[in-house]
Scaffold this active site. Structure first.
Site, PDB file in Angstrom:
ATOM      1  N   GLY A  48      34.029  37.887  40.053  1.00 36.87           N
ATOM      2  CA  GLY A  48      33.493  39.152  40.404  1.00 36.87           C
ATOM      3  C   GLY A  48      32.086  39.428  40.209  1.00 36.87           C
ATOM      4  CD  GLU A 102      32.771  40.149  33.052  1.00 35.17           C
ATOM      5  OE1 GLU A 102      32.642  39.572  34.280  1.00 35.17           O
ATOM      6  OE2 GLU A 102      33.718  39.695  32.215  1.00 35.17           O
ATOM      7  CG  ASP A 103      32.758  41.663  37.265  1.00 34.81           C
ATOM      8  OD1 ASP A 103      33.059  41.603  36.035  1.00 34.81           O
ATOM      9  OD2 ASP A 103      33.460  41.700  38.060  1.00 34.81           O
ATOM     10  CG  ASP A 106      38.163  49.101  31.406  1.00 34.83           C
ATOM     11  OD1 ASP A 106      37.926  50.173  30.620  1.00 34.83           O
ATOM     12  OD2 ASP A 106      39.005  49.343  32.168  1.00 34.83           O
ATOM     13  CE  LYS A 134      35.976  50.951  35.302  1.00 33.77           C
ATOM     14  NZ  LYS A 134      37.359  50.932  35.687  1.00 33.77           N
ATOM     15  CG  PHE A 155      39.955  50.060  39.989  1.00 32.35           C
ATOM     16  CD1 PHE A 155      40.138  49.481  38.886  1.00 32.35           C
ATOM     17  CD2 PHE A 155      39.907  49.979  41.306  1.00 32.35           C
ATOM     18  CE1 PHE A 155      40.223  47.972  39.375  1.00 32.35           C
ATOM     19  CE2 PHE A 155      40.195  48.651  41.511  1.00 32.35           C
ATOM     20  CZ  PHE A 155      40.168  47.513  40.608  1.00 32.35           C
ATOM     21  CB  VAL A 156      33.963  50.717  40.922  1.00 34.49           C
ATOM     22  CG1 VAL A 156      33.777  52.342  40.452  1.00 34.49           C
ATOM     23  CG2 VAL A 156      33.839  49.772  39.772  1.00 34.49           C
ATOM     24  CG  ASP A 162      39.017  41.739  42.587  1.00 36.19           C
ATOM     25  OD1 ASP A 162      38.496  41.901  41.513  1.00 36.19           O
ATOM     26  OD2 ASP A 162      40.378  41.525  42.557  1.00 36.19           O
ATOM     27  NE  ARG A 168      36.718  38.820  44.598  1.00 34.27           N
ATOM     28  CZ  ARG A 168      36.969  39.029  43.442  1.00 34.27           C
ATOM     29  NH1 ARG A 168      36.069  39.366  42.697  1.00 34.27           N
ATOM     30  NH2 ARG A 168      37.907  38.692  42.995  1.00 34.27           N
TER      31      ARG A 168
HETATM   32  P1  IMP Z   1      38.035  44.698  30.175  1.00 27.86           P
HETATM   33  O1  IMP Z   1      38.887  43.052  29.419  1.00 27.86           O
HETATM   34  O2  IMP Z   1      39.131  45.784  29.855  1.00 27.86           O
HETATM   35  O3  IMP Z   1      36.775  44.884  29.473  1.00 27.86           O
HETATM   36  O4  IMP Z   1      38.070  44.333  31.693  1.00 27.86           O
HETATM   37  C1  IMP Z   1      37.186  43.716  32.343  1.00 27.86           C
HETATM   38  C2  IMP Z   1      37.755  43.130  33.640  1.00 27.86           C
HETATM   39  O5  IMP Z   1      38.537  43.876  34.209  1.00 27.86           O
HETATM   40  C3  IMP Z   1      36.639  42.857  34.444  1.00 27.86           C
HETATM   41  O6  IMP Z   1      36.097  41.343  34.260  1.00 27.86           O
HETATM   42  C4  IMP Z   1      37.021  42.969  35.754  1.00 27.86           C
HETATM   43  O7  IMP Z   1      37.427  41.891  36.420  1.00 27.86           O
HETATM   44  C5  IMP Z   1      38.233  43.960  35.323  1.00 27.86           C
HETATM   45  N1  IMP Z   1      37.841  45.398  35.938  1.00 27.86           N
HETATM   46  C6  IMP Z   1      37.791  46.357  35.208  1.00 27.86           C
HETATM   47  N2  IMP Z   1      37.658  47.449  35.499  1.00 27.86           N
HETATM   48  C7  IMP Z   1      37.340  47.270  36.875  1.00 27.86           C
HETATM   49  C8  IMP Z   1      37.257  47.979  37.925  1.00 27.86           C
HETATM   50  O8  IMP Z   1      36.718  49.177  37.982  1.00 27.86           O
HETATM   51  N3  IMP Z   1      37.299  47.365  39.236  1.00 27.86           N
HETATM   52  C9  IMP Z   1      37.277  46.137  39.484  1.00 27.86           C
HETATM   53  N4  IMP Z   1      37.839  45.240  38.379  1.00 27.86           N
HETATM   54  C10 IMP Z   1      37.672  45.799  37.112  1.00 27.86           C
HETATM   55 MG    MG Z   2      35.474  39.905  36.024  1.00 31.00          MG
END
Ligand code: IMP
Ligand code: MG
Length: 177
Positions: A48, A102-103, A106, A134, A155-156, A162, A168
């Site tokens: 990402g 990191e992209d 969340d 987020k 969700f983006v 992606d 992407r």
């Molecule tokens: P976390 O572990 O909940 O912090 O989620 C992080 C990972 O979930 C990111 O590295 C993304 O790959 C994916 N992710 C979370 N939210 C989104 C979104 O809105 N769009 C696309 N990928 C997301």
């Molecule tokens: Mg990611």
């Protein structure tokens, strides 16, 4: 385009490319001012973050290196949290000032897991720069050192992010409608 379709979902334009680049320029300056004359090793988290990493490097004015890591898609036995192994990292991070790119963060589970694994290789420091953050939903959410743009809990896709592998390949970021 103001609307795009990705697989079975429709997304509307949300963060224009120029706003993304402005946030990235600020991040590059913040990182540089913290690094001084130290030479950071940027770690791009695939897949990402590839566009974010490319644009951040173009804006970074000091000496730096880049390397690429990814988390395996292996799923552990726990249902609550996937157990993933960090791939592509080794001795080159020992004693280095590591800046993870990191992209999006969340829940913070992914990045917390990643930094924990990185620390085993003995870096001098590990900082985290995330393009998108987020809102704080969970207690103990990960506290990133550098945050590009805070977004609501939508969700983006786009600019590297992606939906099931697709979406992407846009300059702007889109959110689901
Ligand atoms: P976390 O572990 O909940 O912090 O989620 C992080 C990972 O979930 C990111 O590295 C993304 O790959 C994916 N992710 C979370 N939210 C989104 C979104 O809105 N769009 C696309 N990928 C997301
Ligand atoms: Mg990611």
């Amino acid at each position: 385009m103001d609307r795009i379709e990705v697989l079975d979902k429709v997304f509307e334009k949300y963060i224009p490319h120029e706003q993304i680049l402005e946030a990235i320029r600020r991040l590059a300056r913040e990182i540089h001012s913290d690094m001084g004359d130290k030479q950071p090793l940027f770690l791009c988290v695939l897949n990402g973050s590839f566009m974010f990493a490319a644009d951040l490097m173009k804006e970074y004015r000091g000496a730096c290196e880049i390397s690429f890591v990814r988390l395996s898609s292996y799923h552990g036995t726990q249902s609550t949290e996937e157990v993933k192994t960090l791939l592509g990292v080794g001795e080159e991070i020992r004693d280095r000032e590591v800046v993870v790119l990191e992209d999006i963060i969340d829940s913070g589970i992914t990045i917390r897991h990643l930094t924990t694994q990185l620390l085993r290789y003995g870096p001098a420091s590990v900082r985290v720069a995330t393009l998108l953050l987020k809102p704080v939903a969970l207690a103990g959410k990960f506290d990133a050192d550098y945050v590009g743009i805070e977004i609501p809990n939508d969700f983006v896709v786009g600019y590297g992010l992606d939906y099931d592998g697709f979406g992407r390949n846009t300059r702007d970021i889109y959110k689901i409608i």
